[in-house]
Design an enzyme around this catalytic site. Structure first.
Site, PDB file in Angstrom:
ATOM      1  N   SER A 134      35.955 -15.573   8.540  1.00 14.91           N
ATOM      2  CA  SER A 134      37.371 -15.229   8.430  1.00 14.91           C
ATOM      3  C   SER A 134      37.866 -15.484   7.003  1.00 14.91           C
ATOM      4  CB  SER A 134      38.168 -16.003   9.480  1.00 14.91           C
ATOM      5  OG  SER A 134      39.457 -15.482   9.628  1.00 14.91           O
ATOM      6  N   HIS A 170      37.814  -9.975  11.977  1.00 18.02           N
ATOM      7  CA  HIS A 170      38.326  -9.934  13.359  1.00 18.02           C
ATOM      8  C   HIS A 170      38.769  -8.516  13.735  1.00 18.02           C
ATOM      9  CE1 HIS A 170      37.996 -14.201  13.007  1.00 18.02           C
ATOM     10  NE2 HIS A 170      39.021 -14.308  12.188  1.00 18.02           N
TER      11      HIS A 170
END
Length: 245
Positions: A134, A170
């Site tokens: 991330s 994501h």
């Protein structure tokens, strides 16, 4: 031993569920360690939770997972002050640097304040494998989509730029990630780049994209670019499934 050339594995994964621990090292992180080419000793892995404010609980979880996997763990914390005298020396002594998710904007600000951005570049050029999830993926790129500034996704455009692409993370688990990434590339805020569904990762050697990999069957990575007429093109990539050790 270090990687033969500067190496980054940027991911939307790297952790696995565990019956005994809060979480374990996943196949993506195992692959990052494999890329370092360590033999005859335990791999040295340094963990950074800067993007989570150096959460002591998260760092504790990392040590448990790293020892369970047979790594020699260390960590670099910057809050409330650096936990070691010479962060650059620590980073350059590692086989793998693993950066956790959270606020990529906060991560970049703190790294620049303490010179960690320059130390990361030195470590990368020296063959230390850089990996992360991330925020720990976006940071190596020129920029990407982030909720660092609030719940509405916005662009971060001041990544370290070790690889000359933008990054979407994501991509399948947060409904705004894909359309916002597209719109920011369409209007030129972000340049072309690579995106990962949860469980997928991107391998770079130097500034070159090499392959997409995944620790979860069916999860993909994509290349997203703007055509001359301003439309956005999304190309699914061949994404190789990694096997658990």
């Amino acid at each position: 031993m270090t990687a033969a050339e500067p190496t980054i594995l940027a991911t939307s994964g790297g952790l696995a569920p565990s019956r005994r621990l809060r979480w374990e090292v996943g196949p993506l992180t195992d692959y990052a360690v494999e890329l370092a080419g360590v033999s005859g000793r335990a791999p040295r892995v340094c963990f950074l939770a800067t993007a989570m404010g150096d959460s002591s609980e998260l760092i504790k979880d990392f040590y448990a997972a790293a020892v369970h996997r047979g790594f020699t763990p260390s960590h670099l914390a910057l809050f409330p002050m650096p936990n070691i005298d010479d962060p650059r020396e620590l980073l350059l002594s590692q086989d793998v640097i693993w950066v956790f998710g959270g606020s990529v904007a906060g991560l970049l600000a703190m790294w620049r304040l303490h010179g960690i951005d320059l130390a990361m570049r030195d470590a990368w050029q020296a063959g230390v494998v850089l990996t992360g999830v991330s925020a720990g993926s976006i940071c190596w790129h020129t920029g990407g989509t982030t909720d660092s500034f609030g719940p509405r996704l916005r662009a971060v455009t001041d990544g370290l730029g070790l690889v000359p692409f933008s990054n979407g993370v994501h991509y399948d688990s947060e409904e705004q990630r894909r359309p916002v990434f597209h719109s920011l590339i369409a209007d030129g805020t972000l340049g072309p780049g690579y995106a990962t569904e949860d469980g997928a990762g991107l391998l770079y050697r130097g500034s070159r994209f090499i392959e997409a990999v995944t620790e979860k069957a069916g999860k993909l990575a994509y290349y997203v670019s703007r055509s001359p007429d301003g439309t956005v093109t999304e190309q699914p990539l061949d994404t190789r499934l990694l096997r658990a050790p």
